[in-house]
Design a protein around this motif. Structure first.
Motif, PDB file in Angstrom:
ATOM      1  N   TYR A   1      -7.503   9.879  -1.904  1.00 18.52           N
ATOM      2  CA  TYR A   1      -6.327   9.440  -1.159  1.00 18.52           C
ATOM      3  C   TYR A   1      -5.463  10.621  -0.720  1.00 18.52           C
ATOM      4  CZ  TYR A   1      -6.720   4.661  -3.282  1.00 18.52           C
ATOM      5  OH  TYR A   1      -7.110   3.425  -3.685  1.00 18.52           O
ATOM      6  N   TYR A   2      -5.549  11.734  -1.448  1.00 14.73           N
ATOM      7  CA  TYR A   2      -4.578  12.819  -1.330  1.00 14.73           C
ATOM      8  C   TYR A   2      -4.395  13.274   0.116  1.00 14.73           C
ATOM      9  CZ  TYR A   2      -1.944  17.016  -2.556  1.00 14.73           C
ATOM     10  OH  TYR A   2      -0.968  17.972  -2.661  1.00 14.73           O
ATOM     11  N   GLY A   3      -3.134  13.323   0.542  1.00 14.97           N
ATOM     12  CA  GLY A   3      -2.806  13.849   1.858  1.00 14.97           C
ATOM     13  C   GLY A   3      -3.028  12.895   3.012  1.00 14.97           C
ATOM     14  N   ASN A   4      -3.495  11.673   2.727  1.00 14.89           N
ATOM     15  CA  ASN A   4      -3.792  10.736   3.810  1.00 14.89           C
ATOM     16  C   ASN A   4      -2.543   9.899   4.110  1.00 14.89           C
ATOM     17  OD1 ASN A   4      -4.775   8.198   5.170  1.00 14.89           O
ATOM     18  ND2 ASN A   4      -6.719   9.318   5.021  1.00 14.89           N
ATOM     19  N   LYS A   5      -1.887  10.224   5.207  1.00 19.22           N
ATOM     20  CA  LYS A   5      -0.631   9.545   5.561  1.00 19.22           C
ATOM     21  C   LYS A   5      -0.868   8.088   5.938  1.00 19.22           C
ATOM     22  CE  LYS A   5       2.043  13.213   5.122  1.00 19.22           C
ATOM     23  NZ  LYS A   5       1.064  14.212   4.643  1.00 19.22           N
ATOM     24  N   GLU A   6      -2.066   7.744   6.391  1.00 23.81           N
ATOM     25  CA  GLU A   6      -2.354   6.350   6.732  1.00 23.81           C
ATOM     26  C   GLU A   6      -2.370   5.488   5.468  1.00 23.81           C
ATOM     27  OE1 GLU A   6      -5.589   3.647   9.275  1.00 23.81           O
ATOM     28  OE2 GLU A   6      -5.850   5.834   9.116  1.00 23.81           O
ATOM     29  N   VAL A   7      -2.888   6.048   4.391  1.00 22.99           N
ATOM     30  CA  VAL A   7      -2.822   5.345   3.109  1.00 22.99           C
ATOM     31  C   VAL A   7      -1.369   5.154   2.702  1.00 22.99           C
ATOM     32  CG1 VAL A   7      -3.343   5.482   0.643  1.00 22.99           C
ATOM     33  CG2 VAL A   7      -5.071   6.140   2.316  1.00 22.99           C
ATOM     34  N   GLY A   8      -0.568   6.206   2.872  1.00 24.32           N
ATOM     35  CA  GLY A   8       0.848   6.112   2.539  1.00 24.32           C
ATOM     36  C   GLY A   8       1.565   5.061   3.354  1.00 24.32           C
ATOM     37  N   THR A   9       1.239   4.994   4.653  1.00 28.29           N
ATOM     38  CA  THR A   9       1.861   3.990   5.520  1.00 28.29           C
ATOM     39  C   THR A   9       1.487   2.581   5.073  1.00 28.29           C
ATOM     40  OG1 THR A   9       1.886   5.505   7.403  1.00 28.29           O
ATOM     41  CG2 THR A   9       2.017   3.146   7.888  1.00 28.29           C
ATOM     42  N   PHE A  10       0.220   2.395   4.721  1.00 29.56           N
ATOM     43  CA  PHE A  10      -0.242   1.090   4.218  1.00 29.56           C
ATOM     44  C   PHE A  10       0.548   0.688   2.976  1.00 29.56           C
ATOM     45  CE2 PHE A  10      -2.964  -1.123   1.123  1.00 29.56           C
ATOM     46  CZ  PHE A  10      -3.251  -2.280   1.820  1.00 29.56           C
ATOM     47  N   LEU A  11       0.716   1.632   2.050  1.00 32.27           N
ATOM     48  CA  LEU A  11       1.435   1.334   0.816  1.00 32.27           C
ATOM     49  C   LEU A  11       2.918   1.092   1.074  1.00 32.27           C
ATOM     50  CD1 LEU A  11      -0.249   3.883  -1.627  1.00 32.27           C
ATOM     51  CD2 LEU A  11      -0.585   1.403  -1.524  1.00 32.27           C
ATOM     52  N   LYS A  12       3.506   1.874   1.963  1.00 30.82           N
ATOM     53  CA  LYS A  12       4.925   1.665   2.281  1.00 30.82           C
ATOM     54  C   LYS A  12       5.152   0.287   2.907  1.00 30.82           C
ATOM     55  CE  LYS A  12       6.040   6.537   3.153  1.00 30.82           C
ATOM     56  NZ  LYS A  12       6.393   7.543   4.184  1.00 30.82           N
ATOM     57  N   ASN A  13       4.263  -0.110   3.809  1.00 31.81           N
ATOM     58  CA  ASN A  13       4.399  -1.430   4.436  1.00 31.81           C
ATOM     59  C   ASN A  13       4.260  -2.546   3.402  1.00 31.81           C
ATOM     60  OD1 ASN A  13       4.756  -0.291   6.970  1.00 31.81           O
ATOM     61  ND2 ASN A  13       2.596  -0.458   7.527  1.00 31.81           N
ATOM     62  N   LEU A  14       3.438  -2.293   2.395  1.00 33.62           N
ATOM     63  CA  LEU A  14       3.244  -3.261   1.327  1.00 33.62           C
ATOM     64  C   LEU A  14       4.461  -3.319   0.407  1.00 33.62           C
ATOM     65  CD1 LEU A  14       1.241  -5.006  -0.502  1.00 33.62           C
ATOM     66  CD2 LEU A  14       0.685  -2.836  -1.597  1.00 33.62           C
ATOM     67  N   MET A  15       5.044  -2.162   0.113  1.00 36.60           N
ATOM     68  CA  MET A  15       6.077  -2.049  -0.906  1.00 36.60           C
ATOM     69  C   MET A  15       7.498  -2.253  -0.372  1.00 36.60           C
ATOM     70  SD  MET A  15       4.204   1.277  -2.545  1.00 36.60           S
ATOM     71  CE  MET A  15       5.478   1.867  -3.661  1.00 36.60           C
ATOM     72  N   SER A  16       7.757  -1.836   0.844  1.00 34.05           N
ATOM     73  CA  SER A  16       9.137  -1.795   1.334  1.00 34.05           C
ATOM     74  C   SER A  16       9.821  -3.154   1.457  1.00 34.05           C
ATOM     75  CB  SER A  16       9.215  -1.055   2.673  1.00 34.05           C
ATOM     76  OG  SER A  16       8.436  -1.696   3.653  1.00 34.05           O
TER      77      SER A  16
ATOM     78  N   LEU B   1      -0.436 -10.697   0.131  1.00 37.93           N
ATOM     79  CA  LEU B   1      -1.811 -10.507  -0.335  1.00 37.93           C
ATOM     80  C   LEU B   1      -2.813 -10.765   0.787  1.00 37.93           C
ATOM     81  CD1 LEU B   1      -3.717  -9.975  -2.735  1.00 37.93           C
ATOM     82  CD2 LEU B   1      -3.685 -12.439  -3.176  1.00 37.93           C
ATOM     83  N   LYS B   2      -2.598 -11.853   1.524  1.00 36.79           N
ATOM     84  CA  LYS B   2      -3.512 -12.193   2.618  1.00 36.79           C
ATOM     85  C   LYS B   2      -3.520 -11.105   3.684  1.00 36.79           C
ATOM     86  CE  LYS B   2      -4.582 -15.867   5.950  1.00 36.79           C
ATOM     87  NZ  LYS B   2      -4.178 -17.208   6.461  1.00 36.79           N
ATOM     88  N   GLU B   3      -2.336 -10.590   3.986  1.00 37.01           N
ATOM     89  CA  GLU B   3      -2.245  -9.570   5.025  1.00 37.01           C
ATOM     90  C   GLU B   3      -2.837  -8.241   4.587  1.00 37.01           C
ATOM     91  OE1 GLU B   3       1.879  -9.370   5.950  1.00 37.01           O
ATOM     92  OE2 GLU B   3       1.975 -11.446   6.691  1.00 37.01           O
ATOM     93  N   THR B   4      -2.772  -7.933   3.301  1.00 38.42           N
ATOM     94  CA  THR B   4      -3.226  -6.627   2.848  1.00 38.42           C
ATOM     95  C   THR B   4      -4.695  -6.583   2.455  1.00 38.42           C
ATOM     96  OG1 THR B   4      -2.373  -7.161   0.638  1.00 38.42           O
ATOM     97  CG2 THR B   4      -0.957  -5.841   2.075  1.00 38.42           C
ATOM     98  N   THR B   5      -5.221  -7.652   1.898  1.00 39.82           N
ATOM     99  CA  THR B   5      -6.617  -7.610   1.438  1.00 39.82           C
ATOM    100  C   THR B   5      -7.506  -8.660   2.096  1.00 39.82           C
ATOM    101  OG1 THR B   5      -6.349  -9.164  -0.417  1.00 39.82           O
ATOM    102  CG2 THR B   5      -5.758  -6.852  -0.809  1.00 39.82           C
TER     103      THR B   5
END
Length: 597
Positions: free
Chosen positions: A536-551, A562-566
């Motif tokens: 995962y390291y350094g991948n901003k797209e992963v970070g964006t996915f997580l931020k959209n999930l968490m924010s 859950l439906k939208e993410t997985t």
């Protein structure tokens, strides 16, 4: 002054509701009330958090100052959140929910849930429960463990169980870890009764049902979901259990047992067996040599920052309690790792006892997952009372997923913790991972959940606490006590969260299956990498996915998130798929062996 101000708010609310049937006006009136509630709630929440923080980080045996401060702060908070006037106002607005926005309704629902935890309709019960919880925490965290008459820390006990091959030492460490249960039993019996009585004051049948309701589920629906997860993973667990029985019998030069003795396993509660396997080429213990405790925490922070998250704020470094206390410390602290959102805004802290080893490296990544979740949803779009995970399992799952990602070769090589030339046995790595995550499900969804269900929903007799605990440990985990354990013991009560975060251990089970669903999505759809070897390291797209999930916090329904993410329902099938190559290997290893599960 507070009470007068609060009643003025309530009176205004009642008048507005009575006079207005216009949706826009009702929404405006509701928002005025919600804003006033949030302001007072935050003030009292901070006072409670600070009291709890002090009580967990500075424990002096015999000193009741902390417990008195915790009681006072918690009583002030619950006197507001559970006030009869508060409950009446919330219910009045919920009676007009068709005129309110979805976000306003979600806030009101959450406020009513908070009120039900400590309703002032049973004020004396709530007051007694708060005092009992403070006393229980002091008993739990102020206890002095001993082996052979010498004081030992929980970290020292864990170290023996983690690595010792001497069965006598292991037995002594395990027995020592359970002695605190005797001291905890009277307080837990009292707390069980008070917790049940408190939530019954607002219509819940028992405390277990109350905790489950935060998912929008009944207790039977939660038990059924847990049983489904256990059933889906049972074939894999059965193979792991059989492998471990034969492996450990050979290691300790003992006959193969029918069930696993608890002191043979590398965890006080047999909830994870990961240390049974070392993966050649991925020796983190050696990789950490020469590193410092601070390096462990900084490395965790660096991982999250590489994904596009902010650096940890100065308050984290200034006010957290991150490292073990010196041996001559005049006070003790809670040694169970935790993350704290002190003000539901910018003040984030962690309580740990970090040492330089793989366990604390993983634990740090987990706790920082909570911290970055706090930071993500502490934004103007998320009302104060909805600054929480999409559900409680999400909060646990994010950090644990980062633990999984950080254990894979591609990531470790990138961080300089493993050699690119290292020849890693993929089956050994899968086995080590399964002994952590898959082994945890029968413990969390089975033993823990069923025991706490019986404790609260069925008012389990104190004369059956230990026998019932070991009944479930044998049934779900295939684990038995190494010695006779009568009802003068209370081995299950030594598990931290039964005392201070009760009736929600299924959160951790759901978080494990959730993290594999999230990891599968990230691996296949974002990184385009093998789920067994990602970076995962350094991948901003992963970070964006997580931020959209968490924010969004809990401002949106968790099933929608859950439906939208997985794209799949919450089940254990992503875990089953992940470990399929291991399953095939285990079946070969276990040919001709006797199964007992």
């Amino acid at each position: 002054m507070f009470k007068t101000r609060h009643l003025a708010i309530v009176a205004a609310v009642g008048g507005a509701i009575a006079c207005s049937s216009d949706a826009k006006q009702v929404q405006q009136d509701a928002q005025t009330y919600l804003d006033a509630y949030a302001q007072k709630y935050q003030t009292l929440f901070i006072e409670s958090s600070e009291a709890q923080w002090q009580a967990n980080t500075h424990i002096v045996e015999g000193d009741t100052t902390n417990s008195a401060r915790v009681r006072a702060a918690d009583e002030a908070l619950t006197s507001f959140t559970g006030a009869i006037e508060t409950i009446d106002s919330i219910k009045k607005y919920l009676g007009l929910k068709d005129k309110l926005t979805d976000l306003q309704v979600r806030q009101l629902d959450k406020m009513l849930y908070i009120a039900a935890g400590a309703p002032q309709t049973v004020a004396e019960v709530v007051k007694a429960r708060i005092a009992a919880e403070a006393a229980q925490n002091e008993t739990l965290y102020g206890y002095t463990f001993k082996i052979g008459g010498k004081d030992v820390t929980p970290n020292q006990i864990d170290s023996i169980l983690y690595s010792s091959s001497n069965l006598t030492d292991r037995r002594n460490a395990w027995v020592s870890s359970k002695e605190v249960g005797k001291s905890l039993k009277p307080g837990l019996v009292n707390l069980r009764n008070l917790r049940n009585q408190a939530v019954q004051g607002l219509g819940y049948s028992d405390f277990f049902s109350y905790q489950v309701s935060d998912y929008g589920m009944t207790k039977q629906e939660m038990l059924d979901l847990c049983d489904t997860l256990i059933s889906q993973l049972r074939p894999l667990y059965r193979e792991l259990h059989t492998w471990a029985r034969y492996e450990l019998a050979a290691r300790y030069k003992q006959p193969v047992p029918e069930y696993l003795p608890a002191d043979w396993l590398p965890n006080r509660w047999a909830q994870t067996w990961e240390p049974l396997v070392n993966v050649e080429g991925l020796d983190l213990a050696s990789a950490f040599k020469g590193k410092s405790e601070e390096w462990i925490v900084r490395a965790g922070e660096d991982f999250y920052v590489s994904l596009g998250f902010d650096s940890l704020p100065p308050v984290f470094w200034q006010k957290s309690s991150l490292y073990a206390l010196p041996a001559n410390s005049p006070f003790k602290k809670n040694t169970h790792a935790s993350a704290w959102h002190m003000d539901l805004d910018k003040d984030v802290r962690s309580l740990m006892s970090v040492e330089v080893n793989p366990y604390w490296y993983n634990t740090t990544l987990h706790e920082l997952g909570h911290i970055y979740y706090y930071m993500s949803y502490s934004n103007p779009n998320v009302p104060l009372v909805l600054r929480d995970g999409a559900n409680r399992a999400y909060h646990e799952g994010i950090g644990t997923m980062m633990e999984l990602a950080s254990s894979q070769k591609k990531f470790l090589v990138g961080r300089g913790l493993a050699s690119a030339d290292a020849k890693v046995d993929s089956i050994s790595q899968l086995l080590k991972t399964a002994l952590n995550y898959a082994v945890f499900i029968p413990f969390s969804a089975g033993t823990m959940t069923r025991f706490e269900h019986d404790l609260y929903a069925n008012n389990l007799s104190p004369d059956e606490f230990n026998s019932r605990w070991w009944k479930y440990a044998k049934e779900y985990q295939g684990v038995v006590p190494p010695t006779d354990r009568g009802e003068d013991y209370a081995d299950g009560l030594t598990k931290t969260h039964i005392n201070d975060d009760p009736a929600q251990y299924y959160d951790y089970a759901l978080s494990q299956v959730l993290l594999f669903q999230l990891h599968d999505h990230i691996s296949r759809n974002i990184l385009k990498q093998n789920p067994h070897d990602t970076d995962y390291y350094g991948n901003k797209e992963v970070g964006t996915f997580l931020k959209n999930l968490m924010s969004p916090g809990s401002s949106r329904p968790w099933r929608d998130v859950l439906k939208e993410t997985t794209g799949r329902p919450l089940d254990a099938m992503a875990m089953v798929e992940y470990f399929q190559p291991l399953m095939d290997w285990l079946k070969e290893q276990n040919k001709g062996r006797t199964y007992t599960l």
